[in-house]
Motif scaffolding. Sequence first.
Motif, PDB file in Angstrom:
ATOM      1  N   LYS A 138       0.833  -1.200   0.000  1.00 33.74           N
ATOM      2  CA  LYS A 138       0.000   0.000   0.000  1.00 33.74           C
ATOM      3  C   LYS A 138       0.868   1.250   0.000  1.00 33.74           C
ATOM      4  N   ALA A 139       1.932   1.238   0.807  1.00 35.83           N
ATOM      5  CA  ALA A 139       2.841   2.393   0.843  1.00 35.83           C
ATOM      6  C   ALA A 139       3.514   2.597  -0.512  1.00 35.83           C
ATOM      7  N   PHE A 140       3.872   1.484  -1.160  1.00 37.43           N
ATOM      8  CA  PHE A 140       4.501   1.582  -2.474  1.00 37.43           C
ATOM      9  C   PHE A 140       3.529   2.191  -3.486  1.00 37.43           C
ATOM     10  N   HIS A 141       2.278   1.708  -3.505  1.00 37.87           N
ATOM     11  CA  HIS A 141       1.292   2.255  -4.435  1.00 37.87           C
ATOM     12  C   HIS A 141       1.107   3.749  -4.219  1.00 37.87           C
ATOM     13  N   ASN A 142       1.029   4.172  -2.966  1.00 37.75           N
ATOM     14  CA  ASN A 142       0.851   5.591  -2.674  1.00 37.75           C
ATOM     15  C   ASN A 142       2.030   6.410  -3.189  1.00 37.75           C
ATOM     16  N   ALA A 143       3.252   5.901  -2.968  1.00 44.88           N
ATOM     17  CA  ALA A 143       4.445   6.617  -3.421  1.00 44.88           C
ATOM     18  C   ALA A 143       4.491   6.672  -4.949  1.00 44.88           C
ATOM     19  N   HIS A 144       4.115   5.568  -5.585  1.00 43.97           N
ATOM     20  CA  HIS A 144       4.137   5.501  -7.049  1.00 43.97           C
ATOM     21  C   HIS A 144       3.110   6.465  -7.646  1.00 43.97           C
ATOM     22  N   ARG A 145       1.915   6.503  -7.062  1.00 42.58           N
ATOM     23  CA  ARG A 145       0.889   7.428  -7.552  1.00 42.58           C
ATOM     24  C   ARG A 145       1.334   8.870  -7.386  1.00 42.58           C
ATOM     25  N   THR A 146       2.055   9.142  -6.310  1.00 42.27           N
ATOM     26  CA  THR A 146       2.557  10.495  -6.083  1.00 42.27           C
ATOM     27  C   THR A 146       3.527  10.894  -7.179  1.00 42.27           C
ATOM     28  N   LEU A 147       4.421   9.979  -7.556  1.00 40.88           N
ATOM     29  CA  LEU A 147       5.335  10.251  -8.668  1.00 40.88           C
ATOM     30  C   LEU A 147       4.563  10.481  -9.959  1.00 40.88           C
ATOM     31  N   GLU A 148       3.604   9.605 -10.234  1.00 41.97           N
ATOM     32  CA  GLU A 148       2.869   9.665 -11.491  1.00 41.97           C
ATOM     33  C   GLU A 148       2.033  10.933 -11.606  1.00 41.97           C
TER      34      GLU A 148
END
Length: 285
Positions: A138-148
């Motif tokens: 979940k933390a990874f998805h949040n970080a990835h969405r922030t980049l995107e």
Amino acid sequence: MQNVSQKEAADAMPLAKVESARFWRDSRFRDMECLSASFLTHEYAPHAHDTFSIGAIESGSQIATLSGRREETGPGDLYLIDPGVVHDGAPGGEGYRYRMIYPDTKLFIDILEDVTGKAFNATPSFARALPCDPQLAKAFHNAHRTLESGAGALESDESMFSVLAAIFARYGSTIVLPIDTKERSAVARARDYLIENFDCDVGLEELATVAGLSRAHLIRAFRREYHITPHAFLTDRRVLVARRLLREGRMPADVAVECGFADQAHFTRHFKSRTGVTPGQFRVG
């Protein structure tokens, strides 16, 4: 690895009706390659990266083979694949949506040295390739969405830096080289020959002579050592070089010729089967 909580997560995030893939590079992380994609039928051919491959599935499931072991993954599972590790991937059930990043070793070492305040004089690695960790996923998805999303520099840097540090703190290790043997040295010679001559039409008899093994013995030993055939390794090496040339802005048609592919259609087919995107998408990402 599927369980009830993963199914609930999948139901909450229904799959798209069509396949899609977005590829980009993030300059804040040493031009780290990033991918968000939905695949319904696309299957990855066996391949390896010269970077780490880190990601997680948002919805659905994927069936992947890593180092000869086949496993199904879904929401809550992480992908933590070391550079050079051969893997593939195919949709499980109705497909999957996932997010990936491809950080190089230097980036990882920079992060580890920042976290510890000490020089990291080893090669980073992961002790487990497919751990089930819903919290970190979940933390990874949040970080990835922030980049995107193109969020501000501090927000993006902080979220991705923190999750990479947390992933390595929980699953990180260092590479221990295997003991050398006569057979391992033989297939290593064959591998190195393919790397040096990736743009040539290397034949099996020629490669067996380099290794000092019979043709049948070479194929068996090469697959046992690298979990891939010599021909598949050569194709993968060509794609790796092509990625570098495309990043430099070279045109796909020219890259196809330079890397030893029969034509641009041949190049595109093999490139997409290993990256999930076309050479043109990769070039402008």
